[in-house]
Design an enzyme around this catalytic site. Structure first.
Site, mmCIF file in Angstrom:
data_model
loop_
_atom_site.group_PDB
_atom_site.id
_atom_site.type_symbol
_atom_site.label_atom_id
_atom_site.label_comp_id
_atom_site.label_asym_id
_atom_site.label_seq_id
_atom_site.Cartn_x
_atom_site.Cartn_y
_atom_site.Cartn_z
ATOM 1 N N HIS A 227 18.962 52.456 34.178
ATOM 2 C CA HIS A 227 18.073 51.790 35.026
ATOM 3 C C HIS A 227 19.193 51.496 36.825
ATOM 4 O O HIS A 227 18.428 51.259 37.949
ATOM 5 C CB HIS A 227 17.980 49.881 35.369
ATOM 6 N N ASP A 272 18.421 51.668 27.591
ATOM 7 C CA ASP A 272 19.461 52.055 29.230
ATOM 8 C C ASP A 272 20.858 51.952 29.126
ATOM 9 O O ASP A 272 21.600 50.941 29.082
ATOM 10 C CB ASP A 272 19.285 50.075 29.897
ATOM 11 N N GLY A 366 23.995 43.230 39.805
ATOM 12 C CA GLY A 366 25.194 43.630 40.656
ATOM 13 C C GLY A 366 25.679 44.495 39.924
ATOM 14 O O GLY A 366 26.748 45.034 39.906
ATOM 15 N N SER A 368 25.262 44.551 36.387
ATOM 16 C CA SER A 368 24.409 45.607 35.146
ATOM 17 C C SER A 368 25.529 47.127 35.199
ATOM 18 O O SER A 368 25.482 47.362 36.236
ATOM 19 C CB SER A 368 23.097 46.751 36.516
ATOM 20 N N GLY A 369 25.410 47.947 34.691
ATOM 21 C CA GLY A 369 26.096 48.801 33.969
ATOM 22 C C GLY A 369 27.582 48.540 33.427
ATOM 23 O O GLY A 369 28.225 49.250 33.341
#
Ligand code: 4AZ
Length: 418
Positions: A227, A272, A366, A368-369
């Site tokens: 995403h 994701d 922020g 994320s990942g």
């Protein structure tokens, strides 16, 4: 003309208190010097690192030993480390031995060879040659753990510099500073990370601004959430930075390509996950190196401890932070996470929940990942999740939801060969 001698006038004026003071001061200085000398020679211990290789008897080499994350590799390495530790703890070097770590298991014909680094603490009055021969004489006895595993020293013991040790251990996945220095303590204090604490953490940036977290899994590949690229998927727009400061990083590298999972579904957050290939290799240092990827079958028990790290906001709709932050969370079972008051079935088997039941500690925008990691019994760190989604941040019954990395282990190999 008569002049009285100067000396006699001076000696007449010598103050007895002054003499006492000078003598006392000289005695004190002498005592302190002797005490310091005795302390440095007899008590002050300095770390010394050594490397050696052992031939493992009665274990046949097999393919499962070619990767450091297989259960067989981990079990065998753990047994070798315990055996060496036990041998030293029962020897006259019990107070000098600190730790042993298997750096690599490799094949030699049908046998297994284990490359090992060991740390000792000696006082400065020991000379190098005598330490080396004392260690060797302990190791030369065939090591044996009740007959199930036996090993022989197969090369000479080699002294390593601190830098050699760092270089060897930063090539191993999942090592944090306590393991790199083979120290006894393990500390994760506060919430602000120290340099080198989470060396696999990457910041993905667009226009030199932090946008998403990511994780270093080899010298050229990083793993992140799909995403992160929903609106901007051109690799030329992105750079990856390494080191705990996202604003003044230790290394900055361009992105060569972005591989988003073919079945990424934004509506359900399914799959994701994305792989990013760097434009050139990262230089592995004490503060920048890779995490271990789990095997597809690795068990992640509910209730176990994990850490999530990132530069994400400290509250929902807040701004990102310049210095890396860490948070301790617990793994939550998918059943508990899917309760009606929780996510009510939205957490699929390829996802993983982590947080605290009462809320308060969580990943946020922020992050994320970025990585969710767990430590194994040998103190190596494994990537179990990638920050994916959640209902706001830190609310009770609404923990962070992560992409379950074990479910994508084979996909990662297909895409990268790792
Ligand atoms: C986000 O918007 C986000 N609390 C990331 C993680 C979580 C919530 C939102 C988990 O990127």
């Amino acid at each position: 003309m008569y002049r009285p001698a100067r000396v006699s006038s001076a000696s007449r004026s010598l103050n007895p208190y002054m003499v006492c003071f000078v003598v006392a001061a000289a005695v004190v200085i002498l005592a302190v010097t002797v005490a310091l000398l005795v302390y440095f020679l007899a008590f002050d211990q300095k770390p010394y690192f050594y490397q050696s290789s052992f031939q493992i008897l009665n274990v046949q080499y097999s393919d499962e030993l070619s990767s450091p994350v297989t259960q067989k590799y981990r079990t065998l390495s753990g047994r070798i480390e315990s055996m060496i530790t036990k041998t030293f703890k029962e020897s006259n070097l019990r107070n000098q031995f600190v730790r042993a770590h298997v750096v690599k298991l490799r094949q030699s014909g049908s046998d297994v060879i284990a490359d090992i680094v060991m740390k000792f603490k000696f006082t400065r009055n020991n000379n190098g040659a005598s330490m080396k021969s004392r260690i060797e004489s302990v190791l030369q006895q065939t090591l044996n753990d009740n007959g199930t595993l036996a090993m022989n020293l197969s090369t000479e013991l080699t002294p390593l510099s601190d830098q050699d040790t760092v270089n060897m251990l930063t090539q191993v996945c999942g090592t944090r500073p306590d393991l790199i220095t083979l120290s006894e303590e393990r500390i994760i204090g506060g919430t602000k990370a120290d340099r080198g604490d989470w060396p696999w953490q990457v910041s993905l940036q667009r226009g030199n601004l932090h946008r998403c977290g990511a994780v270093l899994i080899s010298s050229t590949w990083i793993l992140t959430a799909a995403h992160c690229f929903r609106s901007y998927s051109d690799p030329r727009q992105w750079t990856a930075t390494f080191g705990i400061s996202a604003t003044s990083p230790e290394q900055r590298i361009g992105v060569r390509s972005i591989l988003i999972h073919n079945n990424y579904k934004p509506e359900t957050h399914e799959n994701d996950i994305a792989l990013v290939r760097l434009a050139r290799e990262v230089t592995f240092t004490r503060n920048v190196h890779m995490v271990c990827l789990p095997e597809a079958t690795q068990n992640i028990p509910p209730g176990s401890t994990a850490y999530v790290t990132g530069w994400g906001s400290r509250r929902y709709s807040g701004s990102t932070v310049p210095d890396l932050v860490q948070a301790r969370v617990n793994i939550i079972s998918n059943d508990v996470c899917n309760a009606p008051a929780g996510y009510n079935g939205a957490v699929l088997p390829v996802m993983l929940c982590a947080g605290l039941p009462q809320g308060g500690v969580d990943a946020c925008q922020g992050d994320s990942g970025g990585p969710l990691v767990q430590e194994d019994s040998r103190r190596l760190w494994f990537l179990v999740g990638i920050v994916s989604w959640g209902y706001q941040c830190g609310l009770p019954d609404k923990p962070g939801v992560y992409t379950r990395v074990t479910a994508y282990r084979d996909w990662i190999t297909q895409q990268t060969g790792i």
